[in-house]
Design a protein around this motif. Structure first.
Motif, PDB file in Angstrom:
ATOM      1  N   GLU A 294       0.837  -1.199   0.000  1.00  0.00           N
ATOM      2  CA  GLU A 294       0.000   0.000   0.000  1.00  0.00           C
ATOM      3  C   GLU A 294       0.878   1.259   0.000  1.00  0.00           C
ATOM      4  O   GLU A 294       1.874   1.340   0.705  1.00  0.00           O
ATOM      5  N   GLY A 295       0.516   2.228  -0.831  1.00  0.00           N
ATOM      6  CA  GLY A 295       1.247   3.499  -0.882  1.00  0.00           C
ATOM      7  C   GLY A 295       2.524   3.443  -1.694  1.00  0.00           C
ATOM      8  O   GLY A 295       3.420   4.275  -1.503  1.00  0.00           O
ATOM      9  N   THR A 296       2.659   2.484  -2.607  1.00  0.00           N
ATOM     10  CA  THR A 296       3.858   2.381  -3.451  1.00  0.00           C
ATOM     11  C   THR A 296       3.992   3.620  -4.351  1.00  0.00           C
ATOM     12  O   THR A 296       3.019   4.065  -4.959  1.00  0.00           O
ATOM     13  N   GLN A 297       5.200   4.163  -4.412  1.00  0.00           N
ATOM     14  CA  GLN A 297       5.444   5.362  -5.207  1.00  0.00           C
ATOM     15  C   GLN A 297       5.986   5.003  -6.594  1.00  0.00           C
ATOM     16  O   GLN A 297       6.538   3.924  -6.823  1.00  0.00           O
ATOM     17  N   GLU A 344     -10.323  14.084  -3.569  1.00  0.00           N
ATOM     18  CA  GLU A 344      -9.411  15.221  -3.430  1.00  0.00           C
ATOM     19  C   GLU A 344      -9.869  16.138  -2.301  1.00  0.00           C
ATOM     20  O   GLU A 344      -9.044  16.671  -1.545  1.00  0.00           O
ATOM     21  N   GLU A 345     -11.165  16.324  -2.175  1.00  0.00           N
ATOM     22  CA  GLU A 345     -11.713  17.235  -1.158  1.00  0.00           C
ATOM     23  C   GLU A 345     -11.503  16.717   0.257  1.00  0.00           C
ATOM     24  O   GLU A 345     -11.307  17.505   1.190  1.00  0.00           O
ATOM     25  N   ILE A 346     -11.553  15.410   0.396  1.00  0.00           N
ATOM     26  CA  ILE A 346     -11.411  14.848   1.754  1.00  0.00           C
ATOM     27  C   ILE A 346      -9.974  14.412   2.051  1.00  0.00           C
ATOM     28  O   ILE A 346      -9.691  13.878   3.128  1.00  0.00           O
ATOM     29  N   SER A 347      -9.074  14.608   1.081  1.00  0.00           N
ATOM     30  CA  SER A 347      -7.673  14.219   1.306  1.00  0.00           C
ATOM     31  C   SER A 347      -7.010  15.173   2.280  1.00  0.00           C
ATOM     32  O   SER A 347      -7.363  16.363   2.367  1.00  0.00           O
ATOM     33  N   SER A 348      -6.036  14.686   3.011  1.00  0.00           N
ATOM     34  CA  SER A 348      -5.273  15.501   3.955  1.00  0.00           C
ATOM     35  C   SER A 348      -3.804  15.499   3.542  1.00  0.00           C
ATOM     36  O   SER A 348      -3.391  14.790   2.628  1.00  0.00           O
ATOM     37  N   GLN A 349      -3.035  16.296   4.273  1.00  0.00           N
ATOM     38  CA  GLN A 349      -1.600  16.352   3.979  1.00  0.00           C
ATOM     39  C   GLN A 349      -0.923  14.997   4.194  1.00  0.00           C
ATOM     40  O   GLN A 349       0.071  14.685   3.554  1.00  0.00           O
ATOM     41  N   GLU A 350      -1.472  14.214   5.085  1.00  0.00           N
ATOM     42  CA  GLU A 350      -0.872  12.919   5.365  1.00  0.00           C
ATOM     43  C   GLU A 350      -1.015  11.963   4.181  1.00  0.00           C
ATOM     44  O   GLU A 350      -0.247  11.005   4.063  1.00  0.00           O
ATOM     45  N   ASN A 351      -2.026  12.204   3.332  1.00  0.00           N
ATOM     46  CA  ASN A 351      -2.203  11.336   2.171  1.00  0.00           C
ATOM     47  C   ASN A 351      -1.146  11.582   1.097  1.00  0.00           C
ATOM     48  O   ASN A 351      -0.835  10.689   0.306  1.00  0.00           O
ATOM     49  N   ASN A 352      -0.616  12.811   1.047  1.00  0.00           N
ATOM     50  CA  ASN A 352       0.376  13.165   0.009  1.00  0.00           C
ATOM     51  C   ASN A 352       1.561  13.882   0.663  1.00  0.00           C
ATOM     52  O   ASN A 352       1.773  15.085   0.445  1.00  0.00           O
ATOM     53  N   PRO A 353       2.319  13.196   1.493  1.00  0.00           N
ATOM     54  CA  PRO A 353       3.392  13.865   2.243  1.00  0.00           C
ATOM     55  C   PRO A 353       4.496  14.441   1.356  1.00  0.00           C
ATOM     56  O   PRO A 353       5.054  15.488   1.675  1.00  0.00           O
ATOM     57  N   GLN A 354       4.808  13.792   0.233  1.00  0.00           N
ATOM     58  CA  GLN A 354       5.896  14.290  -0.593  1.00  0.00           C
ATOM     59  C   GLN A 354       5.539  15.608  -1.272  1.00  0.00           C
ATOM     60  O   GLN A 354       6.305  16.580  -1.249  1.00  0.00           O
ATOM     61  N   SER A 355       4.331  15.663  -1.890  1.00  0.00           N
ATOM     62  CA  SER A 355       3.942  16.893  -2.566  1.00  0.00           C
ATOM     63  C   SER A 355       3.706  18.016  -1.567  1.00  0.00           C
ATOM     64  O   SER A 355       4.065  19.179  -1.801  1.00  0.00           O
ATOM     65  N   THR A 356       3.103  17.682  -0.424  1.00  0.00           N
ATOM     66  CA  THR A 356       2.866  18.693   0.597  1.00  0.00           C
ATOM     67  C   THR A 356       4.180  19.279   1.097  1.00  0.00           C
ATOM     68  O   THR A 356       4.346  20.493   1.223  1.00  0.00           O
ATOM     69  N   GLY A 357       5.137  18.410   1.372  1.00  0.00           N
ATOM     70  CA  GLY A 357       6.433  18.868   1.860  1.00  0.00           C
ATOM     71  C   GLY A 357       7.192  19.674   0.818  1.00  0.00           C
ATOM     72  O   GLY A 357       7.841  20.678   1.136  1.00  0.00           O
ATOM     73  N   PHE A 358       7.106  19.246  -0.431  1.00  0.00           N
ATOM     74  CA  PHE A 358       7.821  19.948  -1.511  1.00  0.00           C
ATOM     75  C   PHE A 358       7.305  21.382  -1.666  1.00  0.00           C
ATOM     76  O   PHE A 358       8.085  22.342  -1.695  1.00  0.00           O
ATOM     77  N   PHE A 359       6.004  21.551  -1.768  1.00  0.00           N
ATOM     78  CA  PHE A 359       5.453  22.882  -1.999  1.00  0.00           C
ATOM     79  C   PHE A 359       5.577  23.767  -0.770  1.00  0.00           C
ATOM     80  O   PHE A 359       5.638  25.000  -0.879  1.00  0.00           O
TER      81      PHE A 359
END
Length: 373
Positions: A294-297, A344-359
């Motif tokens: 689960e969560g493979t990049q 997308e509306e219910i997603s949080s930063q924890e769901n996309n840590p790489q993009s959140t951290g990058f921006f």
């Protein structure tokens, strides 16, 4: 008046044997009559050089010359041209390579030429090895004359010009050089009645079928040597060798790096997010299941041990690396689009840590310019 022997050779009076020999060799090459045909001055100079070396190379003659000069050899005591220990002992140094090549090429038997054959194989064939049949046009021993080149019932005869030695002496003035016999081309024999099938060559051109063993694990660019499978030699001489140059075709799925194989496998976005599995075929004819956590990049590599290429003439086997490429969904239906928008509306930063951290870092970087202003 005769020139000083040391000056003639261009050496000091205390020069040792090695210096004398080197100086004589250099001058002899420069003023040799064969290199200066018809030049009487060079011929005279060559005689002076030889006389000087004849005298100075002999310890007793040199001692007499150092004490009495040219007077030591007057009244019949002088150095005598090409004495037994004179120019002949350095002749091989000057012309040794040339004469050696002539001797090596003399005789009736000549080795055949080496041949090259280019073969392309598949990666599967390189993996498992194979026995291949190839057809090679090449010269083979004439069965009519069994390689002698002479008409059946006759034999090659000794060359009358060189008496079978394959070499003749050519005189130029007082000097002679040994050369390849022009009548028999150094073979020592001539053929009066050539074989009608091979025209005296002792070989004919035919297409041969050969079996080539390709070992498992062989790599692109490998050369295989088949000894004695090249062109037949002239007049019964030994055959040359055949060299097989192998190239491996590009594969549809696998790329090779030594003993390891690499493959890119596209997976769906949902498989990467939720986890799952897929199957890949391997070169050993089996299928292997790859588990996707689960969560493979995108770009993640999975290693399948022992599923690569065999290592040539070793029991070890390389590995297979599967790199996943996450495929973005295309041609979405209205319902699929709605579900993705809802996700997308219910997603949080924890769901996309790489993009959140990058921006977030990019924002801090941009704001730092404002602080400096």
């Amino acid at each position: 008046m005769k020139a000083d022997f040391y000056e003639t050779l261009g050496v000091q009076k205390g020069a040792d044997d090695k210096e004398l020999k080197a100086a004589f060799r250099k001058l002899a090459m420069q003023f040799h009559p064969d290199r200066n045909p018809g030049d009487e001055a060079c011929e005279h100079k060559f005689k002076e050089i030889n006389e000087a070396y004849e005298t100075l190379k002999d310890p007793q003659k040199r001692a007499a010359y150092d004490r009495f000069g040219h007077a030591a050899f007057e009244n019949g005591g002088g150095a005598q041209g090409f004495g037994a220990g004179g120019f002949a002992d350095i002749f091989e140094d000057i012309f040794g390579d040339m004469m050696g090549r002539q001797r090596r090429s003399s005789g009736g038997r000549e080795r055949g030429a080496d041949l090259r054959y280019n073969m392309e194989i598949t990666l599967e064939e390189a993996f498992g090895g194979k026995t291949a049949q190839i057809h090679v046009p090449a010269s083979v021993v004439c069965d009519e004359c069994t390689g002698s080149g002479a008409k059946p019932g006759t034999q090659p005869v000794t060359c009358q010009m060189c008496s079978g030695s394959g070499r003749v002496r050519a005189s130029q003035g007082f000097f002679s050089i040994e050369r390849t016999c022009p009548q028999c081309q150094g073979r020592g024999q001539t053929i009066k009645d050539p074989c009608p099938k091979c025209s005296g060559q002792g070989r004919v051109t035919e297409e041969r079928s050969l079996s080539v063993n390709i070992p498992a694990g062989i790599e692109d660019g490998t050369r295989i040597r088949l000894a004695g499978e090249g062109e037949a030699g002239m007049r019964g001489g030994p055959a040359g060798d055949l060299y097989i140059f192998l190239s491996v075709k590009p594969h549809e799925f696998f790329q090779r790096d030594g003993a390891d194989l690499f493959c890119k496998a596209p997976i769906s976005m949902t498989t990467a997010a939720l986890g799952g599995s897929f199957e890949v075929a391997t070169l050993d004819g089996t299928q292997t299941r790859v588990k996707v956590p689960e969560g493979t990049q995108n770009g993640k590599q999975f290693r399948l041990r022992g599923k690569g290429m065999p290592i040539l003439r070793q029991p070890n086997v390389g590995d297979l690396y599967i790199q996943v490429a996450i495929e973005t969904p295309q041609n979405l239906t209205k319902r699929q689009r709605e579900l993705l928008q809802e996700f997308e509306e219910i997603s949080s930063q924890e769901n996309n840590p790489q993009s959140t951290g990058f921006f977030s870092r990019m924002k801090d970087f941009f704001e730092s310019f404002g602080d400096k202003a």
